[in-house]
Design an enzyme around this catalytic site. Structure first.
Site, PDB file in Angstrom:
ATOM      1  N   ASP A  88      48.259  29.705  33.314  1.00 32.48           N
ATOM      2  CA  ASP A  88      47.186  29.569  34.295  1.00 32.48           C
ATOM      3  C   ASP A  88      47.609  28.737  35.501  1.00 32.48           C
ATOM      4  O   ASP A  88      48.395  27.801  35.388  1.00 32.48           O
ATOM      5  CB  ASP A  88      45.956  28.906  33.655  1.00 32.48           C
ATOM      6  CG  ASP A  88      45.266  29.788  32.623  1.00 32.48           C
ATOM      7  OD1 ASP A  88      45.678  30.952  32.454  1.00 32.48           O
ATOM      8  OD2 ASP A  88      44.310  29.305  31.999  1.00 32.48           O
ATOM      9  N   TYR A 147      46.918  36.700  34.287  1.00 40.02           N
ATOM     10  CA  TYR A 147      46.291  37.077  33.008  1.00 40.02           C
ATOM     11  C   TYR A 147      45.202  38.133  33.229  1.00 40.02           C
ATOM     12  O   TYR A 147      45.107  39.115  32.493  1.00 40.02           O
ATOM     13  CB  TYR A 147      45.727  35.816  32.369  1.00 40.02           C
ATOM     14  CG  TYR A 147      45.165  35.963  30.982  1.00 40.02           C
ATOM     15  CD1 TYR A 147      45.970  35.769  29.854  1.00 40.02           C
ATOM     16  CD2 TYR A 147      43.818  36.245  30.779  1.00 40.02           C
ATOM     17  CE1 TYR A 147      45.445  35.869  28.582  1.00 40.02           C
ATOM     18  CE2 TYR A 147      43.285  36.346  29.504  1.00 40.02           C
ATOM     19  CZ  TYR A 147      44.102  36.156  28.408  1.00 40.02           C
ATOM     20  OH  TYR A 147      43.561  36.248  27.141  1.00 40.02           O
TER      21      TYR A 147
HETATM   22  N1  CAA Z   1      35.388  28.806  41.505  1.00 32.74           N
HETATM   23  C1  CAA Z   1      35.602  28.243  42.720  1.00 32.74           C
HETATM   24  N2  CAA Z   1      36.297  27.113  42.890  1.00 32.74           N
HETATM   25  C2  CAA Z   1      36.791  26.537  41.797  1.00 32.74           C
HETATM   26  C3  CAA Z   1      36.595  27.050  40.515  1.00 32.74           C
HETATM   27  C4  CAA Z   1      35.856  28.243  40.388  1.00 32.74           C
HETATM   28  N3  CAA Z   1      35.621  28.821  39.200  1.00 32.74           N
HETATM   29  N4  CAA Z   1      37.201  26.258  39.635  1.00 32.74           N
HETATM   30  C5  CAA Z   1      37.757  25.248  40.346  1.00 32.74           C
HETATM   31  N5  CAA Z   1      37.502  25.420  41.651  1.00 32.74           N
HETATM   32  C6  CAA Z   1      37.931  24.557  42.754  1.00 32.74           C
HETATM   33  C7  CAA Z   1      37.834  23.113  42.345  1.00 32.74           C
HETATM   34  O1  CAA Z   1      36.525  22.634  42.564  1.00 32.74           O
HETATM   35  C8  CAA Z   1      38.863  22.461  43.243  1.00 32.74           C
HETATM   36  O2  CAA Z   1      38.314  22.319  44.517  1.00 32.74           O
HETATM   37  P1  CAA Z   1      38.663  21.026  45.381  1.00 32.74           P
HETATM   38  O3  CAA Z   1      40.150  21.019  45.524  1.00 32.74           O
HETATM   39  O4  CAA Z   1      37.935  21.280  46.657  1.00 32.74           O
HETATM   40  O5  CAA Z   1      38.135  19.874  44.587  1.00 32.74           O
HETATM   41  C9  CAA Z   1      39.951  23.510  43.354  1.00 32.74           C
HETATM   42  O6  CAA Z   1      39.305  24.765  43.020  1.00 32.74           O
HETATM   43  C10 CAA Z   1      41.098  23.264  42.430  1.00 32.74           C
HETATM   44  O7  CAA Z   1      40.593  23.288  41.075  1.00 32.74           O
HETATM   45  P2  CAA Z   1      41.307  22.522  39.916  1.00 32.74           P
HETATM   46  O8  CAA Z   1      41.267  21.064  40.171  1.00 32.74           O
HETATM   47  O9  CAA Z   1      40.774  23.017  38.615  1.00 32.74           O
HETATM   48  O10 CAA Z   1      42.806  23.033  40.140  1.00 32.74           O
HETATM   49  P3  CAA Z   1      44.019  22.766  39.240  1.00 32.74           P
HETATM   50  O11 CAA Z   1      45.184  23.284  39.991  1.00 32.74           O
HETATM   51  O12 CAA Z   1      44.044  21.373  38.727  1.00 32.74           O
HETATM   52  O13 CAA Z   1      43.741  23.676  37.957  1.00 32.74           O
HETATM   53  C11 CAA Z   1      43.447  25.657  36.727  1.00 32.74           C
HETATM   54  C12 CAA Z   1      43.596  25.061  38.110  1.00 32.74           C
HETATM   55  C13 CAA Z   1      44.707  25.328  35.882  1.00 32.74           C
HETATM   56  C14 CAA Z   1      43.390  27.148  36.905  1.00 32.74           C
HETATM   57  C15 CAA Z   1      42.208  25.111  36.027  1.00 32.74           C
HETATM   58  O14 CAA Z   1      41.099  25.288  36.865  1.00 32.74           O
HETATM   59  C16 CAA Z   1      41.925  25.831  34.737  1.00 32.74           C
HETATM   60  O15 CAA Z   1      42.553  25.603  33.708  1.00 32.74           O
HETATM   61  N6  CAA Z   1      40.941  26.758  34.744  1.00 32.74           N
HETATM   62  C17 CAA Z   1      40.557  27.521  33.549  1.00 32.74           C
HETATM   63  C18 CAA Z   1      41.265  28.807  33.497  1.00 32.74           C
HETATM   64  C19 CAA Z   1      40.786  29.587  32.274  1.00 32.74           C
HETATM   65  O16 CAA Z   1      39.589  29.774  32.045  1.00 32.74           O
HETATM   66  N7  CAA Z   1      41.716  30.020  31.447  1.00 32.74           N
HETATM   67  C20 CAA Z   1      41.340  30.708  30.250  1.00 32.74           C
HETATM   68  C21 CAA Z   1      42.399  30.468  29.215  1.00 32.74           C
HETATM   69  S1  CAA Z   1      41.884  31.126  27.629  1.00 32.74           S
HETATM   70  C22 CAA Z   1      41.991  32.760  27.834  1.00 32.74           C
HETATM   71  O17 CAA Z   1      42.469  33.262  28.805  1.00 32.74           O
HETATM   72  C23 CAA Z   1      41.470  33.594  26.693  1.00 32.74           C
HETATM   73  C24 CAA Z   1      40.552  34.636  27.167  1.00 32.74           C
HETATM   74  O18 CAA Z   1      40.925  35.802  27.182  1.00 32.74           O
HETATM   75  C25 CAA Z   1      39.198  34.284  27.531  1.00 32.74           C
END
Ligand code: CAA
Length: 240
Positions: A88, A147
């Site tokens: 991710d 993904y």
């Molecule tokens: N929509 C819009 N903006 C979003 C958002 C969303 N859904 N999520 C986060 N943001 C914004 C944040 O608010 C942040 O904004 P600012 O910089 O203005 O504060 C910016 O985007 C960066 O967000 P993060 O701090 O989260 O960024 P990061 O680089 O630290 O992390 C990430 C990014 C690794 C993708 C993290 O958000 C994450 O792990 N997300 C979850 C991903 C997910 O659901 N994976 C599923 C894995 S399990 C699977 O895949 C099984 C399955 O089939 C379901």
């Protein structure tokens, strides 16, 4: 006559539950795994299900692995393409390797396993291919262009191969899980995961066994008229 089922990524998480459910239903099961030898050994010791180590993203390894299973247990009747990885990250931070590896394993693995088993299924006039997609392939997910694209590709792959398999007695279906209580989902940062689960109408993560029961149905004789479909098991997170 017991059918032979191969479950990729079959020693952990959702795959483990699928392997066990199919064994309990009387199938001869082989569980493929790629990396975690200790977990695979513990799984094999606990369940009596043989494990086979190879990388599903490696085309030749899939051909060789399925040939080995055919010689040890019998020709493969059922394939559950469950093996999958996450790398991710938002697009701006995602490397080409993180893109490519997810496509190679999650989507390439389905192609490789189908190439290894479809000809034999065709010869015998019966087969089941079940591809594990994802709610994130259906709806998209922030931070998962790799993904989501691979899982979305699985849904297209399923519908195309279903058309090719139908006249040979081979059904090809997808099952799209939502967020399930596994190590993969546990790796999502807790505050992010909380927000996701808050939007799931049933208000909880799914259990691997709930996915396994859906796979068991798609493997069954009763599901002979079901092909090219997607069974969405996601607690209502995404409906269409
Ligand atoms: N929509 C819009 N903006 C979003 C958002 C969303 N859904 N999520 C986060 N943001 C914004 C944040 O608010 C942040 O904004 P600012 O910089 O203005 O504060 C910016 O985007 C960066 O967000 P993060 O701090 O989260 O960024 P990061 O680089 O630290 O992390 C990430 C990014 C690794 C993708 C993290 O958000 C994450 O792990 N997300 C979850 C991903 C997910 O659901 N994976 C599923 C894995 S399990 C699977 O895949 C099984 C399955 O089939 C379901």
């Amino acid at each position: 006559m017991s059918r032979v089922a191969v479950v990729t990524g079959g020693s952990r998480g959702i795959g483990e539950a699928i392997s066990v459910a199919l064994k309990d239903l009387g199938y001869k099961v082989a569980a493929n795994y790629a990396g975690n030898d200790d977990k695979a050994k513990a799984f094999a010791d606990a369940t009596g299900i043989p494990v086979y180590k190879w990388d599903v993203g490696d085309h030749q390894a899939c051909l060789d692995g399925c040939a080995q299973i055919a010689s040890d247990i019998g020709p493969v009747d059922i394939v559950v393409n469950n093996a999958g990885i996450t790398r991710d990250g938002i697009l701006l931070k995602m490397s080409f390797d993180d893109w490519n590896e997810v496509m190679r394993v999650n989507l390439g693995g389905c192609f490789n396993m189908a190439k290894a088993t479809f000809p034999g299924m065709k010869e015998r006039g019966w087969g089941r291919i079940i591809n594990i997609g994802s709610v994130n392939g259906q709806a998209g997910q922030y931070g998962q262009v790799n993904y989501a694209a691979a899982k979305s590709g699985i849904h297209g792959f399923t519908k195309a191969l279903a058309q090719e398999g139908a006249r040979f007695g081979i059904t090809v279906n997808a099952l799209a899980p939502g967020y399930i209580d596994t190590d993969m989902v546990a790796a999502v940062p807790p505050p992010v995961l909380e927000k996701i689960v808050a939007k799931v109408p049933v208000g909880r993560l799914g259990q691997p066994e709930e996915i396994a029961r859906g796979v068991a149905f798609l493997c069954s004789e009763d599901a002979g008229f079901v092909t090219g479909s997607t069974l969405s098991l996601n607690g209502g997170q995404h409906m269409y």
